[in-house]
Design a protein around this motif. Structure first.
Motif, mmCIF file in Angstrom:
data_model
loop_
_atom_site.group_PDB
_atom_site.id
_atom_site.type_symbol
_atom_site.label_atom_id
_atom_site.label_comp_id
_atom_site.label_asym_id
_atom_site.label_seq_id
_atom_site.Cartn_x
_atom_site.Cartn_y
_atom_site.Cartn_z
ATOM 1 N N THR A 145 -6.074 -26.044 -35.452
ATOM 2 C CA THR A 145 -4.778 -26.146 -36.138
ATOM 3 C C THR A 145 -3.809 -25.088 -35.614
ATOM 4 O O THR A 145 -2.602 -25.281 -35.657
ATOM 5 N N THR A 146 -4.344 -23.980 -35.124
ATOM 6 C CA THR A 146 -3.496 -22.913 -34.580
ATOM 7 C C THR A 146 -3.606 -22.809 -33.067
ATOM 8 O O THR A 146 -2.769 -22.180 -32.430
ATOM 9 N N LYS A 161 -5.931 -21.134 -31.690
ATOM 10 C CA LYS A 161 -6.411 -19.766 -31.460
ATOM 11 C C LYS A 161 -7.857 -19.615 -31.911
ATOM 12 O O LYS A 161 -8.348 -20.405 -32.719
#
Length: 136
Positions: free
Chosen positions: A35-36, A38
């Motif tokens: 979702t990020t 990262k």
């Protein structure tokens, strides 16, 4: 001159022995929060092994580093590490720290080590889904 040469050879030998004793590990993992985009940092991962009576025995527990990785599960020190293992990714505290709800309070990935090769078991993660594969 002989003392100087002997001292230099001794230091070189000592350095080689020191470097050659760096531990090697058979299992690693990492988490990518898709979702990020990262790494998921500071996520607790528990490693367990199935015994002959089908009970799960906790082997180790660590938190992911700043790159979302744990590189040092199962030290290769001549011991036979073959068997059925489980990685439990404790994801609920991670999502709570981000202020997000998650469908999965934890994720368990079961796999089998059949030889002395290196195994990498990562997951890609979102609050409502995950995927895993055998990496390298």
């Amino acid at each position: 001159m002989k003392k100087h040469t002997f001292l230099m050879l001794a230091l070189i030998l000592l350095a080689q022995v020191s470097f050659s004793q760096e531990p090697i590990f058979q299992l690693s993992s990492h988490i990518l929060d898709i979702t990020t985009g990262k790494p998921a940092t500071n996520v607790k991962i528990t490693l367990s092994k199935k015994d002959k009576q089908d009970n799960w025995i906790k082997v180790d527990e660590k938190n992911t580093d700043s790159n979302g990785r744990i590189k040092d599960f199962l030290k290769q020190d001549g011991k036979d590490n073959t068997g059925v293992y489980k990685l439990t990714f404790h994801t609920s505290p991670y999502f709570k720290s981000l202020g997000q709800k998650s469908f999965y309070p934890f994720i368990e990935v079961v796999f089998e080590l059949v030889d002395k090769e290196h195994y990498h078991v990562p997951i890609t993660l979102s609050p409502y889904g995950y995927s895993t594969y055998r990496g390298n």
